[in-house]
Write an enzyme that holds these catalytic residues in place. Structure first.
Site, PDB file in Angstrom:
ATOM      1  N   GLU A  91      -7.259   0.011  -0.456  1.00 51.18           N
ATOM      2  CA  GLU A  91      -7.716   1.098   0.409  1.00 51.18           C
ATOM      3  C   GLU A  91      -6.584   2.109   0.580  1.00 51.18           C
ATOM      4  OE1 GLU A  91     -10.476  -0.289   3.732  1.00 51.18           O
ATOM      5  OE2 GLU A  91      -9.071  -1.945   3.592  1.00 51.18           O
ATOM      6  N   HIS A 106     -14.134 -11.492   3.093  1.00 52.04           N
ATOM      7  CA  HIS A 106     -14.755 -10.793   1.959  1.00 52.04           C
ATOM      8  C   HIS A 106     -14.311 -11.332   0.588  1.00 52.04           C
ATOM      9  CE1 HIS A 106     -15.968  -8.151   5.084  1.00 52.04           C
ATOM     10  NE2 HIS A 106     -14.883  -7.423   5.145  1.00 52.04           N
ATOM     11  N   LYS A 138      -3.811  -1.935   2.628  1.00 54.26           N
ATOM     12  CA  LYS A 138      -4.056  -0.602   3.189  1.00 54.26           C
ATOM     13  C   LYS A 138      -2.945   0.328   2.688  1.00 54.26           C
ATOM     14  CE  LYS A 138      -6.942  -2.131   6.681  1.00 54.26           C
ATOM     15  NZ  LYS A 138      -8.352  -1.914   6.426  1.00 54.26           N
TER      16      LYS A 138
END
Ligand code: BG6
Length: 506
Positions: A230, A254, A354
Site C-alpha cells: 500500500e 487477509h 504501508k
C-alpha cells in the site's frame, strides 16, 4: 460488452429475501466509505429484496431526515451515481430508517425490535457491527435479550468485522461470547479479501481447469509469494494501528486466508463447511516455529519520512497518535511452510506494508526453472514461469512464459498471457457488495469460521512474542521504497527474487 452487462454477468442476479439491514455504527467511516455505497449499488442492481430496509442504529440522536440527508451526502461522495439519478435516490431513501440510542441500553434494542419491518410474514434481519470490537459482546448480548437472535419469525444474522481479537486468548473469548448469544451458523466474520473478485476466481481457476492440477504441487512449484503493498501511511488510524501492526492487521487475517485458498485441496462440495474444513487443514499444516526461530522466517520494519505514490509521508513515529519510541511494524514479511504431502518444501512468502512505492496486491506462483538450460540467458530471471493473480489494481491473471525473441538469434524473452478482466475496476462489484449479498443469501463460504480465526492466531503468536521481546529499536525504511533489512535473506532457498511490485504489469 457494455459495462453494465459485464457487471450483471459477474455478480449474477439472484435476489435475496427482503431483510432489515441494521448497521450499528452507521455514521462511522466504514459505513460511509464501504457499506452504504455497497448497499446502494446492490439496490441499483435489484439485488436487495423490494421491501428491504436499511436501518441505521445510531448514538447521535438524529432525526430521520437528518439520517437521510447524511446518507445522501455520503453517497454523493462515495457513489455519486446513486444520487445523480433522482429516481434511484428516491427509492433508496424510502428504504432508510433509524433507531437512536445508547448501545448499552436494553431499551434501544426493544425499539429496534419494534422497528423491524415485516415482509411476507417474516422479519429477517442482518445486524452489521461496524463498531469497535470492544462493543461486540455488549451488542450481541442485548440483541439476544431483546429476542433478536431468535429465528422463529425470519433469519437473524450477525456480521462482525476484524480484528477478531488481538491474540489467541482474546479471539477465543470473543468467539465464546458471540457463540453464547448466537449460533455459529448465524455469525458472519468478514474478511473483505475473500470478497475480492480475483480471490474468488482463484478457487474457480484452480478447480474448474484440469490443466492446473498436475502442476499445483511441490514437484513443479518452487515457491509462492503473496504480497499486499500500500502507498498510504496509517493516516488517522494510529489508535488502532499502534495496538496492531502489519502482522496482526494483514498477515494474521487477509494474507493467511489467501494462502489457504492457494494451498487447499478441492472441497467435496462448495458448501461453506466443506470449503472451510479444507482451509482449516491447510492452517493446521502450517509449520509451527518456536520464538527463537522467528528471526529465520520473519522480518519487520517501520517507515521513515519519505514520499510514496506522490504523497509526502511523515515518519511513522511522527504520525499523530503514535508513540515517539513506537516499535510497531508497518511492514512485515513471513516465510511459512505447509507441511503436507502436496506442499512439503515449498516456501509461502507473505509480505505487506504501508508507505511502499505502489499499491499492488497479488499472488505469484513461481514454477521451477526447466531442468536444463539449452539457450543463452541474457536475463537470468526469464526461465521461471509465473502465474500471477492480480487482486488490485487491474484484477485478473497473467501467465509469464519464456519465448524466443523474434529474429535470427535464439535470444529469449518473457511473454505474458494476459487474462486481465479489463474493467479498470469500475464495473467490478466491490468486495463488500459480494459479502453483503452472500450474508443475505445465507452463504457463509466467504466468511471465516471460529476455528480458522483461532488457528491463524496460533500461527502468528510466536512471531508476536518474539517481536514484543525484542529490545532493539525496529529497523526503518524510507517511505516510498522497499529497502527492508533482512528481506532478501528470506528468499535464500527460493529460485529468483522477490517480485517487483509495480502498478504496471511486470
Ligand atoms: C484492512 C486493514 O483490513 O485492509 C487496513 O485494516 C488495510 O490496514 C486494508 O489498509 C487493505 O484493504 P484493501 O482492500 O485496500 O487492500
Amino acid at each position: 460488452m457494455a459495462r453494465d452487462d459485464k457487471f450483471a454477468s459477474i455478480i449474477g442476479s439472484e435476489q435475496a429475501e427482503p431483510a432489515n439491514i441494521v448497521i450499528f455504527g452507521a455514521s462511522g467511516d466504514l459505513s460511509k466509505r464501504k457499506l452504504l455505497p455497497a448497499l446502494a449499488h446492490m439496490h441499483r442492481w435489484n439485488l436487495l429484496g423490494p421491501h428491504s430496509r436499511i436501518i441505521g442504529a445510531l448514538r447521535n440522536n438524529w432525526t430521520k431526515s437528518h439520517w437521510i440527508n447524511y446518507v445522501h451526502d455520503q453517497l454523493l461522495q462515495y457513489f455519486p451515481d446513486a444520487i445523480l439519478n433522482p429516481r434511484s435516490w428516491q427509492r433508496i431513501s424510502h428504504k432508510l430508517d433509524l433507531v437512536n440510542g445508547d448501545l448499552a441500553d436494553p431499551e434501544m434494542y426493544q425499539r429496534l425490535a419494534e422497528a423491524l419491518h415485516e415482509q411476507g410474514g417474516k422479519k429477517n434481519a442482518l445486524f452489521y457491527l461496524a463498531i469497535p470490537p470492544s462493543w461486540y459482546e455488549c451488542v450481541a448480548k442485548n440483541l439476544k435479550a431483546a429476542g433478536l437472535a431468535d429465528e422463529a419469525d425470519g433469519f437473524r444474522r450477525i456480521v462482525v468485522e476484524k480484528p477478531f481479537g488481538m491474540d489467541l486468548q482474546s479471539a477465543q473469548d470473543l468467539n465464546q461470547s458471540l457463540q453464547h448469544y448466537f449460533n455459529e451458523s448465524q455469525i458472519y466474520r468478514i474478511d473483505h479479501y475473500l470478497g475480492k473478485e480475483s480471490v474468488q476466481n482463484l478457487m474457480v481457476f484452480r478447480f474448474a481447469n484440469s490443466v492446473l492440477e498436475p502442476l499445483w504441487n511441490r514437484n513443479f512449484i518452487d515457491h509462492v509469494q503473496i504480497s499486499v503493498s500500500e502507498t498510504l501511511g496509517i493516516g488517522y488510524r494510529a489508535g488502532y494501528y499502534e495496538t496492531s501492526g502489519a502482522l496482526k492487521d494483514m498477515i494474521q487475517s487477509h494474507l493467511l486466508q489467501v494462502l489457504t485458498l492457494v494451498a487447499m485441496e478441492a472441497p467435496l462440495t462448495l458448501d461453506a463447511d466443506d470449503v472451510r474444513d479444507e482451509k482449516m487443514k491447510v492452517l493446521r499444516a502450517i509449520r509451527r516455529i518456536s520464538v527463537d526461530q522467528v528471526k529465520n522466517i520473519a522480518v519487520r520494519a517501520q517507515y521513515d519520512a519519505g514520499n510514496a505514490g506522490g504523497v509526502d509521508i511523515p515518519a511513522y513515529r511522527d504520525e499523530a497518535g503514535v508513540a515517539a519510541d513506537s516499535n510497531t511494524e508497518t511492514f512485515a514479511a513471513v516465510k511459512f511452510h505447509v507441511d503436507n504431502w502436496r506442499w512439503q518444501g515449498v516456501p509461502f512468502l507473505l509480505r505487506t506494508g504501508k508507505a511502499l512505492p505502489d499499491r499492488v496486491s497479488e499472488i505469484c506462483i513461481r514454477f521451477k526453472a526447466p531442468p536444463q538450460t539449452l539457450f543463452d540467458l541474457h536475463d537470468g530471471n526469464v526461465l521461471n514461469n509465473e502465474l500471477i493473480f492480480r487482486l488490485q489494481p487491474d484484477e485478473g491473471m497473467l501467465l509469464s512464459m519464456t519465448a524466443k525473441q523474434p529474429g535470427l538469434s535464439t535470444d529469449l524473452r518473457a511473454v505474458q498471457l494476459d487474462a486481465s478482466y479489463g474493467m479498470d475496476g469500475s464495473g467490478m462489484p466491490e468486495a463488500y457488495e459480494t459479502l453483503f449479498h452472500d450474508v443475505l443469501l445465507g452463504e457463509a463460504g466467504l466468511f471465516s469460521r471460529a476455528d480458522e480465526v483461532e488457528e491463524s492466531w496460533r500461527i502468528v503468536e510466536p512471531i508476536m512474542k518474539a517481536w514484543a521481546a525484542e529490545d532493539a529499536s525496529i529497523s526503518t525504511y524510507t517511505a516510498g521504497t522497499m529497502d527492508i533489512d533482512g528481506m532478501q535473506e528470506l528468499m535464500h532457498d527460493c529460485e529468483g527474487d522477490w517480485r517487483n511490485l509495480s502498478a504496471k504489469h511486470a
